[in-house]
Enzyme design. Sequence first.
Site, PDB file in Angstrom:
ATOM      1  N   ASN A  63      61.309  37.229  55.286  1.00  0.00           N
ATOM      2  CA  ASN A  63      61.576  36.450  55.989  1.00  0.00           C
ATOM      3  C   ASN A  63      61.573  35.120  55.931  1.00  0.00           C
ATOM      4  O   ASN A  63      62.126  33.881  56.598  1.00  0.00           O
ATOM      5  CB  ASN A  63      60.475  36.589  57.567  1.00  0.00           C
ATOM      6  CG  ASN A  63      59.224  36.752  56.919  1.00  0.00           C
ATOM      7  OD1 ASN A  63      58.144  37.639  56.524  1.00  0.00           O
ATOM      8  ND2 ASN A  63      58.584  35.524  57.391  1.00  0.00           N
ATOM      9  N   LYS A  64      61.040  34.696  54.603  1.00  0.00           N
ATOM     10  CA  LYS A  64      60.942  32.973  54.668  1.00  0.00           C
ATOM     11  C   LYS A  64      60.306  33.201  52.943  1.00  0.00           C
ATOM     12  O   LYS A  64      60.464  33.747  52.585  1.00  0.00           O
ATOM     13  CB  LYS A  64      59.456  32.872  54.998  1.00  0.00           C
ATOM     14  CG  LYS A  64      58.067  33.332  55.298  1.00  0.00           C
ATOM     15  CD  LYS A  64      57.496  31.910  55.440  1.00  0.00           C
ATOM     16  CE  LYS A  64      55.430  32.595  55.074  1.00  0.00           C
ATOM     17  NZ  LYS A  64      54.652  31.673  55.608  1.00  0.00           N
ATOM     18  N   GLY A  65      60.003  31.766  52.018  1.00  0.00           N
ATOM     19  CA  GLY A  65      60.007  31.110  51.218  1.00  0.00           C
ATOM     20  C   GLY A  65      61.002  32.199  49.801  1.00  0.00           C
ATOM     21  O   GLY A  65      62.341  32.432  50.437  1.00  0.00           O
TER      22      GLY A  65
ATOM     23  N   TYR B 124      43.392  36.016  43.441  1.00  0.00           N
ATOM     24  CA  TYR B 124      45.676  35.956  43.189  1.00  0.00           C
ATOM     25  C   TYR B 124      45.436  35.972  41.937  1.00  0.00           C
ATOM     26  O   TYR B 124      46.393  36.665  41.731  1.00  0.00           O
ATOM     27  CB  TYR B 124      45.291  34.793  43.854  1.00  0.00           C
ATOM     28  CG  TYR B 124      46.668  34.159  43.630  1.00  0.00           C
ATOM     29  CD1 TYR B 124      47.583  34.608  44.900  1.00  0.00           C
ATOM     30  CD2 TYR B 124      47.941  33.320  42.302  1.00  0.00           C
ATOM     31  CE1 TYR B 124      49.324  34.611  44.602  1.00  0.00           C
ATOM     32  CE2 TYR B 124      49.097  33.515  42.753  1.00  0.00           C
ATOM     33  CZ  TYR B 124      49.438  33.918  43.401  1.00  0.00           C
ATOM     34  OH  TYR B 124      50.911  33.619  43.436  1.00  0.00           O
TER      35      TYR B 124
ATOM     36  N   LYS C 171      48.073  39.753  40.783  1.00  0.00           N
ATOM     37  CA  LYS C 171      48.898  38.883  39.692  1.00  0.00           C
ATOM     38  C   LYS C 171      48.430  40.166  38.351  1.00  0.00           C
ATOM     39  O   LYS C 171      49.919  39.909  38.089  1.00  0.00           O
ATOM     40  CB  LYS C 171      49.170  37.931  39.462  1.00  0.00           C
ATOM     41  CG  LYS C 171      49.406  37.166  40.864  1.00  0.00           C
ATOM     42  CD  LYS C 171      51.002  38.169  41.940  1.00  0.00           C
ATOM     43  CE  LYS C 171      51.146  37.206  43.543  1.00  0.00           C
ATOM     44  NZ  LYS C 171      52.265  37.585  43.543  1.00  0.00           N
TER      45      LYS C 171
ATOM     46  N   ASN D 154      51.431  27.641  49.006  1.00  0.00           N
ATOM     47  CA  ASN D 154      50.895  26.432  48.357  1.00  0.00           C
ATOM     48  C   ASN D 154      50.794  25.137  49.007  1.00  0.00           C
ATOM     49  O   ASN D 154      51.002  24.457  49.142  1.00  0.00           O
ATOM     50  CB  ASN D 154      51.287  26.438  47.607  1.00  0.00           C
ATOM     51  CG  ASN D 154      52.552  26.098  47.249  1.00  0.00           C
ATOM     52  OD1 ASN D 154      53.730  24.965  48.381  1.00  0.00           O
ATOM     53  ND2 ASN D 154      53.987  26.670  46.338  1.00  0.00           N
TER      54      ASN D 154
HETATM   55  N1  LIG Z   1      55.723  29.559  46.158  1.00  0.00           N
HETATM   56  C1  LIG Z   1      54.975  29.545  44.037  1.00  0.00           C
HETATM   57  O1  LIG Z   1      55.125  28.837  44.004  1.00  0.00           O
HETATM   58  C2  LIG Z   1      54.775  30.491  44.071  1.00  0.00           C
HETATM   59  C3  LIG Z   1      54.474  31.091  42.278  1.00  0.00           C
HETATM   60  C4  LIG Z   1      54.173  31.725  42.281  1.00  0.00           C
HETATM   61  C5  LIG Z   1      54.087  33.420  42.370  1.00  0.00           C
HETATM   62  N2  LIG Z   1      54.491  33.466  43.300  1.00  0.00           N
HETATM   63  C6  LIG Z   1      54.375  34.178  44.479  1.00  0.00           C
HETATM   64  O2  LIG Z   1      55.549  34.386  45.376  1.00  0.00           O
HETATM   65  C7  LIG Z   1      56.027  35.441  45.996  1.00  0.00           C
HETATM   66  C8  LIG Z   1      56.584  34.806  47.687  1.00  0.00           C
HETATM   67  O3  LIG Z   1      55.298  33.774  47.633  1.00  0.00           O
HETATM   68  P1  LIG Z   1      56.593  32.681  48.503  1.00  0.00           P
HETATM   69  O4  LIG Z   1      55.702  31.221  48.314  1.00  0.00           O
HETATM   70  O5  LIG Z   1      57.744  32.879  49.075  1.00  0.00           O
HETATM   71  O6  LIG Z   1      55.123  32.464  49.963  1.00  0.00           O
HETATM   72  P2  LIG Z   1      55.301  32.205  51.959  1.00  0.00           P
HETATM   73  O7  LIG Z   1      56.159  31.579  51.676  1.00  0.00           O
HETATM   74  O8  LIG Z   1      53.554  32.609  52.003  1.00  0.00           O
HETATM   75  O9  LIG Z   1      56.159  34.004  51.548  1.00  0.00           O
HETATM   76  C9  LIG Z   1      55.304  35.122  51.745  1.00  0.00           C
HETATM   77  C10 LIG Z   1      55.818  36.137  52.160  1.00  0.00           C
HETATM   78  O10 LIG Z   1      55.197  37.337  52.275  1.00  0.00           O
HETATM   79  C11 LIG Z   1      54.966  37.894  53.566  1.00  0.00           C
HETATM   80  N3  LIG Z   1      53.607  38.523  53.252  1.00  0.00           N
HETATM   81  C12 LIG Z   1      52.237  38.707  53.422  1.00  0.00           C
HETATM   82  N4  LIG Z   1      51.412  39.390  54.070  1.00  0.00           N
HETATM   83  C13 LIG Z   1      52.414  40.578  53.807  1.00  0.00           C
HETATM   84  C14 LIG Z   1      52.213  41.922  53.968  1.00  0.00           C
HETATM   85  N5  LIG Z   1      50.950  42.172  53.773  1.00  0.00           N
HETATM   86  N6  LIG Z   1      53.218  42.883  54.546  1.00  0.00           N
HETATM   87  C15 LIG Z   1      55.021  42.129  54.391  1.00  0.00           C
HETATM   88  N7  LIG Z   1      54.930  40.961  53.734  1.00  0.00           N
HETATM   89  C16 LIG Z   1      54.283  39.985  53.891  1.00  0.00           C
HETATM   90  C17 LIG Z   1      54.876  36.189  54.151  1.00  0.00           C
HETATM   91  O11 LIG Z   1      55.025  37.195  55.664  1.00  0.00           O
HETATM   92  P3  LIG Z   1      54.545  36.497  56.769  1.00  0.00           P
HETATM   93  O12 LIG Z   1      55.685  35.228  57.296  1.00  0.00           O
HETATM   94  O13 LIG Z   1      54.611  37.547  58.002  1.00  0.00           O
HETATM   95  O14 LIG Z   1      53.161  35.341  56.142  1.00  0.00           O
HETATM   96  C18 LIG Z   1      55.962  36.367  53.779  1.00  0.00           C
HETATM   97  O15 LIG Z   1      57.353  36.450  54.212  1.00  0.00           O
HETATM   98  C19 LIG Z   1      54.179  35.941  46.038  1.00  0.00           C
HETATM   99  O16 LIG Z   1      54.422  37.183  45.784  1.00  0.00           O
HETATM  100  C20 LIG Z   1      53.910  34.713  45.923  1.00  0.00           C
HETATM  101  O17 LIG Z   1      52.350  34.922  44.817  1.00  0.00           O
HETATM  102  C21 LIG Z   1      55.160  32.075  44.640  1.00  0.00           C
END
Ligand SMILES: NC(=O)c1ccc[n+]([C@@H]2O[C@H](COP(=O)([O-])OP(=O)(O)OC[C@H]3O[C@@H](n4cnc5c(N)ncnc54)[C@H](OP(=O)(O)O)[C@@H]3O)[C@@H](O)[C@H]2O)c1
Length: 289
Positions: free
Chosen positions: A20-22, A213, A217, A249
Amino acid sequence: MENSTADPTPKRIAVVTGSNKGIGLETCKQLLSKGVKVVLTARDEAKGAVALEKLRALAPTDVVFHQLDVADPRSVEAFADFVKTQFGKLDILVNNAGILGKPPRSQLPPNSVSTGETYQGAEDCLNTNYFGAKRVTEALMPLLLLAQSPRIVNVSSIYGKLQYIPSKDLQKEINGIDTLTEDRLDELAQSFLNDFKNGELGKNGWPTQSSAYRVSKVAVNAYTRLLAKRYPTICCSCVDPGFVKTDMNGNAGILPVQEGAKIVVTAALLPDGSPSGLFYDANQVASYE
Ligand SMILES: NC(=O)c1ccc[n+]([C@@H]2O[C@H](COP(=O)([O-])OP(=O)(O)OC[C@H]3O[C@@H](n4cnc5c(N)ncnc54)[C@H](OP(=O)(O)O)[C@@H]3O)[C@@H](O)[C@H]2O)c1
């Protein structure tokens, strides 16, 4: 009258968790732009509906939505039934849903010495990032095995590298993919949680900063390698999207979501015959260590 001409190259179907986002939402956009049909998912129906509107504006007929909370076994089961009924198979699974398990640094009080981690946060983090990805993969596996050239992409992190686990013994055991089993990996994740509860993380060689975290991972990476070994017909990869500006973050990341999602989508669309069980970052194949 019905059109009896069958489409010679039906579109591939992709599921993206937490989209839904990100990075997840942007991954859907990029997959759609490459001609893949997308199942957008969100744990929250209302957030999913808003995201669906955005994607329908880009590709009106190639995106559907279904609720999916990866931490809830009943939601995962209902979701797998939906995919089975709707499509009968699955070509691409992107396990993207993730949480940090604590507030981002920018939301902690200035000069705080606390890591911001709680036991509940750590448990939720493992249950979402590692057990959640595993739960969804297992539920959708029968459908992936029916696809012609299936792909699984697990969205990991630089913190999935073994170097972030201080104990050399733990590093060695988790890196020993020929002897490691899924059961043992689950046991290790559980013993991390027990050690967290008992205040014994440092003593037992676990990380003490962003510990859940990091462990989640590392487990996702090891799970990817085990999947690749167990299912030789599926191309399984894990990826570090980089430090991406998202809510996770507190929008402190430096890369736009387009860059992070590009790494995910590249792994999802690897050509047939590509090696399986690898970890990718922006510099291509990355070390697990
Ligand atoms: N951003 C970074 O710098 C970074 C770096 C390394 C890895 N990652 C990885 O990239 C992935 C996406 O993260 P992002 O940065 O895009 O973060 P984000 O914008 O916070 O998005 C996280 C997404 O996961 C969903 N989510 C959380 N718990 C859930 C559950 N129980 N069931 C279904 N959906 C769930 C959230 O839904 P809600 O909106 O309902 O909370 C949101 O849609 C993650 O696995 C993260 O660890 C991110």
